[in-house]
Design an enzyme around this catalytic site. Structure first.
Site, PDB file in Angstrom:
ATOM      1  N   LYS A 120      -4.832  10.205   4.017  1.00  0.00           N
ATOM      2  CA  LYS A 120      -4.956   9.658   5.357  1.00  0.00           C
ATOM      3  C   LYS A 120      -4.081  10.490   6.284  1.00  0.00           C
ATOM      4  O   LYS A 120      -2.877  10.655   6.034  1.00  0.00           O
ATOM      5  CB  LYS A 120      -4.490   8.197   5.436  1.00  0.00           C
ATOM      6  N   HIS A 168       0.811  -1.216   0.000  1.00  0.00           N
ATOM      7  CA  HIS A 168       0.000   0.000   0.000  1.00  0.00           C
ATOM      8  C   HIS A 168       0.844   1.266   0.000  1.00  0.00           C
ATOM      9  O   HIS A 168       0.319   2.376  -0.080  1.00  0.00           O
ATOM     10  CB  HIS A 168      -0.927  -0.031   1.222  1.00  0.00           C
ATOM     11  N   HIS A 202      -8.952  10.645  -0.294  1.00  0.00           N
ATOM     12  CA  HIS A 202      -8.163   9.417  -0.322  1.00  0.00           C
ATOM     13  C   HIS A 202      -6.915   9.620   0.522  1.00  0.00           C
ATOM     14  O   HIS A 202      -6.143   8.705   0.748  1.00  0.00           O
ATOM     15  CB  HIS A 202      -7.796   9.051  -1.765  1.00  0.00           C
ATOM     16  N   LYS A 240       3.024   4.370  -1.089  1.00  0.00           N
ATOM     17  CA  LYS A 240       3.047   5.248  -2.251  1.00  0.00           C
ATOM     18  C   LYS A 240       4.251   6.180  -2.087  1.00  0.00           C
ATOM     19  O   LYS A 240       4.212   7.118  -1.296  1.00  0.00           O
ATOM     20  CB  LYS A 240       1.761   6.045  -2.358  1.00  0.00           C
TER      21      LYS A 240
END
Length: 607
Positions: free
Chosen positions: A496, A266, A494, A268
């Site tokens: 966090k 996950h 999107h 990025k």
């Protein structure tokens, strides 16, 4: 098993977390191999052109898709994202007497949708009107500016290659949509929000980057410099990714090892190579156009890191936050020969200007001092070592904001208000174990319905009925997504973020931007009477603490735009958060919403 609930009829999933008997995790490195970029819930390394400046506009135009599309009929990603793509291509229109028996429009394209990432399946699901939605019509929704008249463009030889993800993938954007704005040199925090098409220009001052392989290659220098894509795809998804890259022989892949069930890659991150050095970018967007079009995303962009003089010691170029050491440790945890060249390159550079701490997760089971290397225990250790207690800290609320939710357990004490709260409330070496308010920011159904994308925005908010029904207690912590200060109330998050604020929301004790959603898979969970921690996924974020910026706390201002006129920390949503009303419900992706139309006049019908 099918049951009836307050959300309607639903089916219980059998995909609960199964702990496997795996050996404890260690970190090793392998033989060197050539390297270069990373994508698709991933990190990325390459040599891009210099950033450009340009005006921002918001006019869009759909281009016809060529008949012979390579890698056709692809729908990649989670079930929620696939459903969103299908709803956009084949919407179900709202009628005055809506019925779920209504049929979808006839297919208008052989391609069912965009190639979307499955990176948000974290676990075993893995001023808006707050009134009743039933009587609302399209006139109540945010109005979009009418498109300006366009003249048809002549076809040119160097037209970008056709998208493998369907005809809507290449909606024309303004020329600088994917280009970066050079930040001012005295920028303090190096934290940015993405541009959002459809917003007032004063809110768009961010950095954007490439994500579909064909487009990405076009942006790089013509000599086809090496690109390494680090991903977590397996089997059919991996084959599709490799097939996309077939026209580009300079692209290579590195597959992240996922040894524990329900884990994902996950992270990025981009590692960008320039003639004068390299840059690290840690962000919240996947490498797909949809993630940067009308969603709220964030990123930290490092300074340009110059090369160290030849003969420098191994400890040279370290920052006060030990960012260099921690980045090298994170990359080494992949145990991938393809990354060894990047590890060696980073060692040769000066990262001393970095003022943030790296907070990562890597899959494995850890004991002893290794427990504090990853996940929420890593965050706890940093907060213990590098923050200070504050007066009245029991009243300083903890805020978490995310786009996906995993299983929290049967009650709040199982994880959220147990080990996770202990981490989030750590402030220095205080012995106080406070129980401050906890505000969790997650979009409501109404937030999604009235968003720029409408209901399909919910495809990136994959909270399922199977998980939600098992933890109804969690919903009492929920707060609406409202971001009037940054102009992004209708751009679904999107991003966090996690933080600790003063009771009056004017000060910030710390701030974290990360890829990690609210799940045990992302943050880790204690096992064996708290002597071991198990982490399922790769995640990465950066932590801001005031001491690294010679401050006691970060100031917070209500209107962070324009950034050049504010010294306040740019929190992406409004503070204080707005609690759900009795009528509000959290967005759940796999149940129908047919009582009111979204911004495009459609309803949401999972198929």
């Amino acid at each position: 098993m099918t049951q009836d609930s307050q959300h309607g009829k639903w089916t219980i999933s059998s995909s609960d977390d199964d702990d496997e008997d795996l050996p404890l995790s260690g970190t090793t490195t392998s033989k060197p191999h050539r390297a270069a970029v990373s994508s698709h819930s991933s990190h990325l390394s390459a040599s891009p052109p210099s950033p450009k400046l340009g005006p921002v506009t918001a006019t869009v135009e759909v281009k016809p898709e060529p008949a012979n599309t390579p890698v056709s009929s692809l729908v990649i990603g989670s079930e929620a994202r696939q459903l969103a793509a299908m709803n956009q291509l084949n919407p179900v229109k709202y009628e005055s007497s809506p019925s779920l028996a209504g049929k979808r429009k006839k297919e208008v394209s052989d391609s069912p949708g965009w190639a979307l990432s499955d990176s948000d399946d974290d676990d075993d699901d893995d001023d808006d009107d707050d009134g009743d939605v039933k009587g609302k019509s399209l006139s109540n929704l945010p109005k979009r500016a009418p498109p300006s008249p366009k003249t048809k463009k002549p076809k040119v030889e160097n037209e970008r290659p056709p998208s493998p993800h369907g005809r809507l993938y290449y909606i024309d954007e303004p020329e600088d949509f994917f280009e970066s704005s050079i930040p001012c040199l005295n920028d303090t925090y190096r934290f940015y929000l993405n541009k959002v098409t459809g917003l007032d220009r004063k809110y768009n001052s961010g950095f954007n980057y490439c994500f579909d392989i064909a487009w990405m290659v076009k942006q790089f220098p013509s000599e086809d410099r090496p690109v390494l894509i680090v991903h977590g795809d397996k089997r059919e998804a991996k084959a599709r990714l490799v097939q996309q890259a077939q026209p580009f022989p300079h692209i290579r892949f590195c597959q992240a090892k996922l040894d524990i069930a329900f884990g994902t890659h996950h992270t990025k991150m981009m590692l960008l190579w320039y003639e004068e050095g390299f840059r690290v970018i840690i962000l919240t967007s996947n490498l797909i156009r949809a993630d940067w079009y009308q969603k709220t995303q964030g990123m930290w962009m490092s300074p340009m890191f110059p090369r160290l003089p030849k003969g420098s010691s191994e400890s040279a170029g370290e920052s006060p936050t030990f960012f260099k050491r921690d980045l090298l440790e994170y990359l080494a945890a992949y145990r991938a020969p393809e990354l060894e060249e990047w590890i060696q390159r980073i060692k040769e550079h000066d990262l001393s200007e970095t003022r943030v701490y790296l907070v990562g997760s890597t899959p494995g089971r850890y004991v002893g001092s290794d427990m504090e290397r990853w996940g929420h225990l890593r965050l706890r250790k940093l907060l213990y070592d590098h923050t200070d207690p504050v007066a009245g800290e029991e009243k300083w609320p903890v805020i978490g904001q995310f786009s996906s939710i995993g299983s929290m357990g049967l009650d709040k004490t199982k994880w959220l208000k147990g080990e996770f709260q202990r981490t989030m409330t750590t402030l220095g070496k205080s012995s106080l174990r406070s129980d401050p308010p906890m505000h969790l920011v997650y979009p409501s159904v109404e937030d999604v319905r009235t968003s720029l994308e409408g209901y399909p925005a919910g495809g990136s908010l994959p909270y399922s009925i199977q998980t939600a029904q098992k933890q109804l207690w969690l919903h009492s912590f929920f707060h609406r997504w409202k971001a009037n200060g940054t102009g992004r109330s209708h751009a679904m998050p999107h991003i966090k973020t996690y933080m600790r604020t003063s009771p009056d929301f004017t000060q910030l004790a710390w701030f974290l931007v990360t890829s990690a959603n609210l799940s045990k898979a992302a943050w880790g969970a204690l096992e064996k009477n708290n002597t071991q921690v198990m982490v399922r996924s790769y995640e990465l974020g950066v932590l801001y603490v005031p001491a690294a910026f010679n401050m006691k706390t970060f100031p917070l201002h209500k209107n962070p735009f324009p950034a050049s006129s504010s010294s306040g920390f740019p929190v992406p949503f409004d503070l204080p958060p707005t609690c759900y009303s009795p009528k509000d419900q959290p967005w759940i992706w796999n149940i129908p919403y047919s009582q009111a139309p979204d911004t495009h006049g459609n309803i949401w019908v999972p198929s």
